[in-house]
Scaffold this motif. Structure first.
Motif, PDB file in Angstrom:
ATOM      1  N   VAL A 316       0.817  -1.227   0.000  1.00 14.31           N
ATOM      2  CA  VAL A 316       0.000   0.000   0.000  1.00 14.31           C
ATOM      3  C   VAL A 316       0.841   1.263   0.000  1.00 14.31           C
ATOM      4  O   VAL A 316       0.288   2.367  -0.105  1.00 14.31           O
ATOM      5  N   THR A 317       2.179   1.124   0.096  1.00 13.77           N
ATOM      6  CA  THR A 317       3.012   2.336   0.117  1.00 13.77           C
ATOM      7  C   THR A 317       2.805   3.197  -1.119  1.00 13.77           C
ATOM      8  O   THR A 317       2.648   4.426  -1.017  1.00 13.77           O
ATOM      9  N   PRO A 318       2.773   2.630  -2.361  1.00 13.28           N
ATOM     10  CA  PRO A 318       2.543   3.495  -3.543  1.00 13.28           C
ATOM     11  C   PRO A 318       1.194   4.200  -3.509  1.00 13.28           C
ATOM     12  O   PRO A 318       1.095   5.397  -3.858  1.00 13.28           O
ATOM     13  N   LEU A 319       0.153   3.497  -3.054  1.00 13.92           N
ATOM     14  CA  LEU A 319      -1.161   4.137  -2.980  1.00 13.92           C
ATOM     15  C   LEU A 319      -1.184   5.240  -1.927  1.00 13.92           C
ATOM     16  O   LEU A 319      -1.764   6.313  -2.147  1.00 13.92           O
ATOM     17  N   ALA A 320      -0.545   4.990  -0.772  1.00  9.33           N
ATOM     18  CA  ALA A 320      -0.529   6.003   0.286  1.00  9.33           C
ATOM     19  C   ALA A 320       0.290   7.212  -0.124  1.00  9.33           C
ATOM     20  O   ALA A 320      -0.042   8.358   0.207  1.00  9.33           O
ATOM     21  N   SER A 342      -5.778 -13.104   5.378  1.00  5.71           N
ATOM     22  CA  SER A 342      -6.567 -12.198   4.545  1.00  5.71           C
ATOM     23  C   SER A 342      -7.415 -11.265   5.403  1.00  5.71           C
ATOM     24  O   SER A 342      -7.591 -10.082   5.069  1.00  5.71           O
ATOM     25  N   ARG A 343      -7.918 -11.799   6.506  1.00  2.83           N
ATOM     26  CA  ARG A 343      -8.721 -10.941   7.393  1.00  2.83           C
ATOM     27  C   ARG A 343      -7.840  -9.894   8.078  1.00  2.83           C
ATOM     28  O   ARG A 343      -8.256  -8.736   8.254  1.00  2.83           O
ATOM     29  N   VAL A 344      -6.649 -10.299   8.502  1.00  5.40           N
ATOM     30  CA  VAL A 344      -5.731  -9.328   9.104  1.00  5.40           C
ATOM     31  C   VAL A 344      -5.397  -8.231   8.106  1.00  5.40           C
ATOM     32  O   VAL A 344      -5.393  -7.035   8.434  1.00  5.40           O
ATOM     33  N   GLU A 345      -5.139  -8.608   6.861  1.00  7.25           N
ATOM     34  CA  GLU A 345      -4.837  -7.613   5.828  1.00  7.25           C
ATOM     35  C   GLU A 345      -6.021  -6.681   5.600  1.00  7.25           C
ATOM     36  O   GLU A 345      -5.847  -5.461   5.438  1.00  7.25           O
ATOM     37  N   PHE A 349      -5.981  -2.687   6.168  1.00  5.42           N
ATOM     38  CA  PHE A 349      -6.339  -1.794   5.071  1.00  5.42           C
ATOM     39  C   PHE A 349      -7.390  -0.776   5.528  1.00  5.42           C
ATOM     40  O   PHE A 349      -7.269   0.431   5.242  1.00  5.42           O
ATOM     41  N   ASN A 350      -8.418  -1.234   6.241  1.00  4.34           N
ATOM     42  CA  ASN A 350      -9.457  -0.308   6.721  1.00  4.34           C
ATOM     43  C   ASN A 350      -8.884   0.727   7.671  1.00  4.34           C
ATOM     44  O   ASN A 350      -9.205   1.925   7.584  1.00  4.34           O
ATOM     45  N   LEU A 351      -8.021   0.297   8.591  1.00  5.93           N
ATOM     46  CA  LEU A 351      -7.461   1.225   9.569  1.00  5.93           C
ATOM     47  C   LEU A 351      -6.544   2.246   8.904  1.00  5.93           C
ATOM     48  O   LEU A 351      -6.602   3.457   9.192  1.00  5.93           O
ATOM     49  N   VAL A 352      -5.682   1.788   7.998  1.00  7.86           N
ATOM     50  CA  VAL A 352      -4.720   2.687   7.368  1.00  7.86           C
ATOM     51  C   VAL A 352      -5.418   3.709   6.497  1.00  7.86           C
ATOM     52  O   VAL A 352      -5.147   4.919   6.574  1.00  7.86           O
ATOM     53  N   PHE A 353      -6.353   3.286   5.665  1.00  7.11           N
ATOM     54  CA  PHE A 353      -6.962   4.246   4.753  1.00  7.11           C
ATOM     55  C   PHE A 353      -8.029   5.108   5.442  1.00  7.11           C
ATOM     56  O   PHE A 353      -8.351   6.185   4.953  1.00  7.11           O
TER      57      PHE A 353
END
Length: 448
Positions: A316-320, A342-345, A349-353
Motif C-alpha cells: 500500500v506504500t505506492p497508494l498512500a 486475509s482478514r488481518v490484511e 487496510f481499513n485502519l490505514v486508509f
C-alpha cells in the motif's frame, strides 16, 4: 405553612396539658380549702353560741345582766359579734361589731320547752381567708415544683423513647446514610419498624440494582439488535453488489494475468502485479461483505503478524504516497499468532486508509510479541471526536463528510477480528488515533 417537629408538638401538648391540670387543681384546692376553713370557723362560732346559750339561760331567767356582760366579754376574742336577746326582742347584751354580708348564727334559749330568747353570733372570715391564701400559696408552690419535675421527666422520656427512635428510623430510610443499629432498650414496636425499614431498604436496593442491570442488558440487546439489523441489510445489499462486481473483477484479474507475461519492463510488471493483487483483494472484500449476513468460519492457522504487516506496507506504500502519506513499520521481530492472513490484511487496510482519509501524513504499524501478541496502528491525524468514541464500531457511524464514507469499515473489521478470536479496540492517545488488534497468546506447541 411551616412544619413543626414531633419534639416541638409533644412539648407544646405537654405544656398545655400540664398548665390546664395545674390550673384546675389550683382552683379546686383553693375552693376546697376556703370552704373547709369557713365551715370550721362557722362550726366554731356555732359551738360557742350554743355554749353561751346554755350557760346564759339561768342569767336570763334571773335577769342577771352583769353575768351576761361577763360572758360576752369572755367571748369577744372568739367571735366577731355576739348578742343575747330575749324573746320579746330586747337586747340583754352584745359584744363586737355586726358584719354585713356575713352569716348570722342563731341559737335559741329554751326553758320548760318554751323559747325565752336567743343568742346571735358572727365569725370573722378574714383569718380564714388569710389561712386559705397561705395554704393555697404553699400548695401552688408544691404543684409548680411537682409539675415542672414531672413535665421534664415525661418530656425527656418521650423524646428519648419516641422521638429519638423516629429520627433514627428516618436516618435509616435515607439510602445515602450509614445504617446504625437500633438501641437495645428501644420499644418493641420501634425495633420492629426499624427491622421492617431495613428490610425494605435492602429490597429497594436490590430492586434498583436489578432494574439498572436489566436496563443495561436491554440497551445492550437493543444496540446489538440494531447493529445486526444494519449488518443484515448490508449483507442483502452486499449480495447484490457482489453479483454485479464479480464479472468485472474477474475480467480485470484475467486481463492482468494475461498481460503479465508480456510485460516490457519491471515497472510495468510491478504495476500489473499490483493490479492483480488489488483485484484479488477486491474480490475478497466482496466475499467479506457477504459474511455480514452469513459468517463462515475463518481459515485459522499460525501466521507471522510482522511478516503480514511488512508485506502490507510494501503493497500500500505506492497508494498512500499518492495521498501524501508515509507508512512505516516498527519491527521487533517475528510475532506468531493464530489467525486468518486475509482478514488481518483487510483490517489493516481499513485502519490505514481511514487514517489517510482523516488527513494523517504519518502512519505507523507496530507489531509486538510481548504479553498478548498485537499490532498497533497509529497516526498523526486529528484524532477522534469524543461524540463518536463510544460508538466507533457500530455500523454506519462515521466522522467523514456525507457521501465520503459508509461507516461500515470499523464494524466489519471488529467482526472479522472477533471471528478470529482477536479483539480490535481504540486506544486513547495524546495525538492522532491509535487502534490495537490483539490476539490471544499462542500455545508453545503451536509455535513449533
Amino acid at each position: 405553612m411551616k412544619r413543626r417537629s414531633l419534639a416541638f408538638r409533644l412539648t407544646v401538648i405537654l405544656a398545655v396539658a400540664w398548665f390546664a391540670l395545674f390550673l384546675v387543681l389550683g382552683v379546686v384546692i383553693w375552693q376546697s380549702t376556703q370552704r373547709l376553713i369557713q365551715e370550721a370557723q362557722a362550726d366554731k362560732a356555732r359551738a360557742l353560741a350554743t355554749q353561751l346559750a346554755t350557760i346564759s339561760l339561768d342569767a336570763v331567767l334571773l335577769r342577771d345582766y352583769g353575768t351576761l356582760e361577763r360572758y360576752l366579754s369572755d367571748l369577744s376574742g372568739a367571735v366577731a359579734y355576739a348578742e343575747i336577746r330575749r324573746a320579746d326582742g330586747q337586747v340583754l347584751g352584745q359584744t363586737g361589731q355586726h358584719l354585713p354580708g356575713v352569716e348570722l348564727l342563731r341559737v335559741p334559749m329554751r326553758a320548760a320547752g318554751e323559747q325565752i330568747g336567743e343568742v346571735l353570733a358572727q365569725y370573722d372570715p378574714q383569718p380564714a381567708r388569710r389561712a386559705a391564701w397561705q395554704l393555697a400559696g404553699l400548695m401552688a408552690l408544691a404543684l409548680t415544683v411537682f409539675s415542672g419535675l414531672t413535665f421534664w421527666a415525661l418530656r425527656r422520656l418521650l423524646l428519648g423513647r419516641l422521638v429519638a427512635p423516629v429520627v433514627a428510623l428516618i436516618e435509616q430510610a435515607d439510602p445515602e446514610r450509614i445504617v446504625m443499629p437500633m438501641a437495645a432498650d428501644a420499644p418493641t414496636e420501634v425495633a420492629d419498624l426499624a427491622a421492617a425499614i431495613g428490610g425494605l431498604r435492602e429490597r429497594i436496593g436490590r430492586h434498583i440494582a436489578e432494574a439498572e442491570e436489566a436496563a443495561h442488558a436491554r440497551n445492550e440487546a437493543l444496540r446489538r439488535l440494531c447493529s445486526e439489523q444494519r449488518l443484515a441489510a448490508v449483507g442483502q445489499l452486499a449480495g447484490e453488489v457482489a453479483h454485479e462486481l464479480n464479472t468485472p473483477l474477474s475480467n480485470i484479474l484475467g486481463y492482468a494475468q494475461s498481460a503479465l507475461p508480456g510485460a516490457a519492463d519491471a515497472e510495468q510488471r510491478d504495476a500489473l502485479m499490483t493490479i492483480e493483487a488489488q483485484a484479488r483483494r477486491a474480490g475478497q472484500i466482496v466475499r467479506d461483505m457477504l459474511t455480514a449476513a452469513r459468517a463462515p468460519a475463518p481459515s485459522l492457522q499460525v501466521i507471522d503478524l510482522e511478516a503480514i504487516c511488512a508485506a502490507f506496507v510494501r503493497l500500500v506504500t505506492p497508494l498512500a504516497r499518492k495521498q501524501g502519506a508515509v507508512i512505516s513499520l516498527e519491527s521487533t521481530g517475528p510475532v506468531p499468532v493464530r489467525g486468518d492472513a486475509s482478514r488481518v490484511e483487510q483490517i489493516l487496510f481499513n485502519l490505514v486508509f481511514n487514517a489517510v482519509q482523516a488527513g494523517a501524513s504519518e502512519i505507523r504499524l507496530t507489531p509486538a510479541a510481548t504479553g498478548a501478541p498485537e499490532v498497533v496502528v497509529g497516526d498523526n491525524g486529528p484524532g477522534l471526536p469524543e461524540t463518536v468514541r463510544t460508538r466507533l464500531f457500530e455500523p454506519f457511524v462515521t466522522t467523514k463528510p456525507a457521501g465520503q464514507g459508509t461507516g461500515l469499515g470499523l464494524a466489519i473489521s471488529q467482526r472479522l477480528a472477533r471471528e478470529m478470536g482477536a479483539e480490535l479496540e481504540w486506544v486513547e492517545s495524546d495525538a492522532g488515533a491509535r487502534f490495537r488488534l490483539a490476539f490471544p497468546p499462542l500455545a508453545e506447541e503451536s509455535k513449533s
